[in-house]
Design a protein around this motif. Structure first.
Motif, mmCIF file in Angstrom:
data_model
loop_
_atom_site.group_PDB
_atom_site.id
_atom_site.type_symbol
_atom_site.label_atom_id
_atom_site.label_comp_id
_atom_site.label_asym_id
_atom_site.label_seq_id
_atom_site.Cartn_x
_atom_site.Cartn_y
_atom_site.Cartn_z
ATOM 1 N N ALA A 11 -15.675 7.455 -42.500
ATOM 2 C CA ALA A 11 -14.664 7.323 -43.560
ATOM 3 C C ALA A 11 -15.229 6.546 -44.750
ATOM 4 N N LEU A 12 -16.043 5.527 -44.473
ATOM 5 C CA LEU A 12 -16.674 4.767 -45.555
ATOM 6 C C LEU A 12 -17.646 5.640 -46.330
ATOM 7 N N VAL A 13 -18.430 6.424 -45.614
ATOM 8 C CA VAL A 13 -19.367 7.349 -46.271
ATOM 9 C C VAL A 13 -18.607 8.355 -47.136
ATOM 10 N N LYS A 14 -17.525 8.892 -46.604
ATOM 11 C CA LYS A 14 -16.726 9.863 -47.348
ATOM 12 C C LYS A 14 -16.153 9.253 -48.620
ATOM 13 N N THR A 15 -15.704 8.004 -48.546
ATOM 14 C CA THR A 15 -15.156 7.323 -49.720
ATOM 15 C C THR A 15 -16.216 7.158 -50.797
ATOM 16 N N PHE A 16 -17.407 6.726 -50.414
ATOM 17 C CA PHE A 16 -18.495 6.563 -51.381
ATOM 18 C C PHE A 16 -18.849 7.902 -52.033
ATOM 19 N N ARG A 17 -18.867 8.957 -51.232
ATOM 20 C CA ARG A 17 -19.255 10.276 -51.761
ATOM 21 C C ARG A 17 -18.189 10.817 -52.705
ATOM 22 N N GLU A 18 -16.920 10.724 -52.336
ATOM 23 C CA GLU A 18 -15.850 11.292 -53.151
ATOM 24 C C GLU A 18 -15.671 10.536 -54.464
ATOM 25 N N ARG A 19 -15.911 9.233 -54.448
ATOM 26 C CA ARG A 19 -15.739 8.432 -55.664
ATOM 27 C C ARG A 19 -17.002 8.344 -56.501
ATOM 28 N N GLY A 20 -18.070 8.921 -56.022
ATOM 29 C CA GLY A 20 -19.321 8.897 -56.777
ATOM 30 C C GLY A 20 -19.991 7.537 -56.815
ATOM 31 N N LEU A 21 -19.646 6.655 -55.886
ATOM 32 C CA LEU A 21 -20.264 5.335 -55.843
ATOM 33 C C LEU A 21 -21.692 5.415 -55.316
ATOM 34 N N LEU A 22 -21.954 6.371 -54.439
ATOM 35 C CA LEU A 22 -23.296 6.640 -53.950
ATOM 36 C C LEU A 22 -23.521 8.154 -54.026
ATOM 37 N N THR A 23 -24.771 8.542 -54.141
ATOM 38 C CA THR A 23 -25.094 9.971 -54.208
ATOM 39 C C THR A 23 -26.220 10.301 -53.233
ATOM 40 N N ASP A 24 -26.191 11.516 -52.735
ATOM 41 C CA ASP A 24 -27.283 12.002 -51.896
ATOM 42 C C ASP A 24 -28.496 12.285 -52.767
ATOM 43 N N SER A 25 -29.657 11.848 -52.311
ATOM 44 C CA SER A 25 -30.896 12.183 -53.012
ATOM 45 C C SER A 25 -31.560 13.356 -52.295
ATOM 46 N N ILE A 26 -32.713 13.752 -52.776
ATOM 47 C CA ILE A 26 -33.406 14.893 -52.181
ATOM 48 C C ILE A 26 -33.778 14.606 -50.725
ATOM 49 N N HIS A 27 -34.169 13.364 -50.466
ATOM 50 C CA HIS A 27 -34.673 13.027 -49.137
ATOM 51 C C HIS A 27 -33.756 12.099 -48.343
ATOM 52 N N THR A 28 -32.766 11.459 -48.999
ATOM 53 C CA THR A 28 -31.953 10.445 -48.323
ATOM 54 C C THR A 28 -30.476 10.738 -48.522
ATOM 55 N N SER A 29 -29.746 10.880 -47.439
ATOM 56 C CA SER A 29 -28.310 11.116 -47.511
ATOM 57 C C SER A 29 -27.562 9.790 -47.620
ATOM 58 N N ILE A 30 -26.282 9.862 -47.992
ATOM 59 C CA ILE A 30 -25.460 8.653 -48.070
ATOM 60 C C ILE A 30 -25.297 8.040 -46.693
ATOM 61 N N GLU A 31 -25.202 8.881 -45.652
ATOM 62 C CA GLU A 31 -25.095 8.357 -44.293
ATOM 63 C C GLU A 31 -26.280 7.452 -43.957
ATOM 64 N N GLU A 32 -27.473 7.881 -44.342
ATOM 65 C CA GLU A 32 -28.660 7.073 -44.055
ATOM 66 C C GLU A 32 -28.669 5.800 -44.886
ATOM 67 N N GLN A 33 -28.224 5.869 -46.138
ATOM 68 C CA GLN A 33 -28.183 4.690 -46.988
ATOM 69 C C GLN A 33 -27.239 3.635 -46.415
ATOM 70 N N VAL A 34 -26.060 4.077 -45.977
ATOM 71 C CA VAL A 34 -25.094 3.138 -45.411
ATOM 72 C C VAL A 34 -25.596 2.580 -44.085
ATOM 73 N N ALA A 35 -26.220 3.423 -43.280
ATOM 74 C CA ALA A 35 -26.748 2.966 -41.994
ATOM 75 C C ALA A 35 -27.825 1.898 -42.184
ATOM 76 N N MET A 36 -28.702 2.074 -43.172
ATOM 77 C CA MET A 36 -29.731 1.073 -43.439
ATOM 78 C C MET A 36 -29.101 -0.247 -43.865
ATOM 79 N N PHE A 37 -28.082 -0.189 -44.714
ATOM 80 C CA PHE A 37 -27.407 -1.408 -45.161
ATOM 81 C C PHE A 37 -26.758 -2.143 -43.990
#
Length: 346
Positions: free
Chosen positions: A55-81
């Motif tokens: 749900a946190l990942v979905k919120t970031f994606r829908e609001r444009g707070l984070l974006t998927d890059s070519i090699h790194t998804s938002i899920e991976e970015q949040v997991a690293m944090f």
């Protein structure tokens, strides 16, 4: 004349790098293990269940707070944090786990921190003006505390500061720390957080500063917060009676019942105010970055305090989990010792 740089380079053999397929396979396998695990494993790795994580990942994606890059998804970015703040792991350790460079991890960490801060307006909200359900449904607290909307207290968060600031940040805890003022409601949600204060600063000074800030702690007329004996009684702040038994061991471990009305008030005051102690314990139990020596810059340390409180409130919106159950419930201890059995005779 041969250039010195050419001589230095000629002294070492040239390394030929092979394809990075193996590293990519290891990273994908690790991410799949995180994304497809059960809730118990998700709590161990991500410090929350799968539902609030997605749900946190979905919120970031829908609001444009984070974006998927070519090699790194938002899920991976949040997991690293979450790995960094949940286990207080350094970037070079995350590098071995996620197979990303420390520069990439650092960049996404700051982006994730910014994205979480953008949620502070809706996640750190003032307490409701209605009588809390916990008070309304208990004879011990209703109607005596019907206008109470929460509890206030300070906690020390370990800090790493420059040598020139060391003395100011070293207080009674004998280590450098931030003195963080916070308010919670009786669902253990943070309703106000103020960080950055030096560890040697007295709690009362921080509270006075908070009440004077334009964006500081707001206490509506007719409502009040509970506070421990270290604070003076003032409008909106209700401490216990001084020079009267108040601490837990003075009642339970000594097996003494309240002997008069003041002791009974202090006992019930404590049984409500301990909610904020449980909230601090749950917060530090979940996010080890707040309970162990940090490695970030001080400005990042300050931001992390509020960020962890925001994520704490987000997780509570999806229900408690095993990490909250590890925090001892004062109500269960109180009932188990039977201190208040027949305390109306006091």
């Amino acid at each position: 004349m041969v250039h010195k740089r050419a001589v230095r380079h000629a002294a070492f053999p040239r390394v030929t790098y092979g394809p990075m397929l193996q590293r990519d396979h290891e990273r994908i396998a690790n991410l799949n293990n995180i994304y497809n695990c059960n809730n118990v494993e998700a709590i161990q790795m991500l410090r929350m269940r799968r539902a609030p994580f997605y749900a946190l990942v979905k919120t970031f994606r829908e609001r444009g707070l984070l974006t998927d890059s070519i090699h790194t998804s938002i899920e991976e970015q949040v997991a690293m944090f979450l790995h960094v703040v949940g286990h207080n792991q350094r970037f070079r350790v995350i590098h071995n786990t996620f197979r990303r460079s420390t520069e990439i991890i650092s960049r996404y960490f700051q982006q994730e921190l910014y994205a979480i801060w953008e949620l502070r307006g809706e996640m750190i909200k003032p307490a409701s003006m209605n009588t809390p359900t916990k008070i309304k449904n208990s004879y011990r607290w209703f109607p005596y505390f019907k206008d109470c909307i929460g509890a206030i207290d300070g906690t020390h968060v370990t800090a790493k500061v420059p040598r020139s600031m060391y003395v100011a940040f070293r207080g009674r805890k004998h280590y450098t720390s931030q003195n963080v003022l916070a308010a919670v409601d009786f669902d253990m949600r943070f309703t106000y957080v103020l960080s950055r204060w030096e560890g040697s600063t007295h709690d009362a000074s921080i509270l006075d500063d908070s009440l004077l800030r334009p964006d500081g702690l707001q206490i509506p007329d007719g409502k009040f917060y509970l506070r421990d004996v270290g604070y003076a009684c003032q409008p909106g702040i209700l401490p216990p009676f001084r020079k009267t038994r108040y601490h837990l061991n003075e009642f339970f471990y000594a097996k003494h019942r309240p002997l008069n009305a003041r002791e009974l008030f202090n006992l019930r005051h404590l049984s409500l105010r301990v909610t904020i102690e449980r909230a601090f314990a749950a917060l530090k139990n979940r996010f080890k970055a707040l309970d162990q020596k940090p490695f970030h810059t001080f400005d990042t340390q300050v931001k992390l305090v509020l960020a962890c409180c925001i994520v704490h409130n987000w997780i509570l919106g999806w229900g408690e989990d095993e990490l909250f159950e590890e925090v001892v419930s004062f109500d269960e201890v109180e009932t188990g010792h039977g201190v208040e059995a027949g305390d109306n005779d006091a």
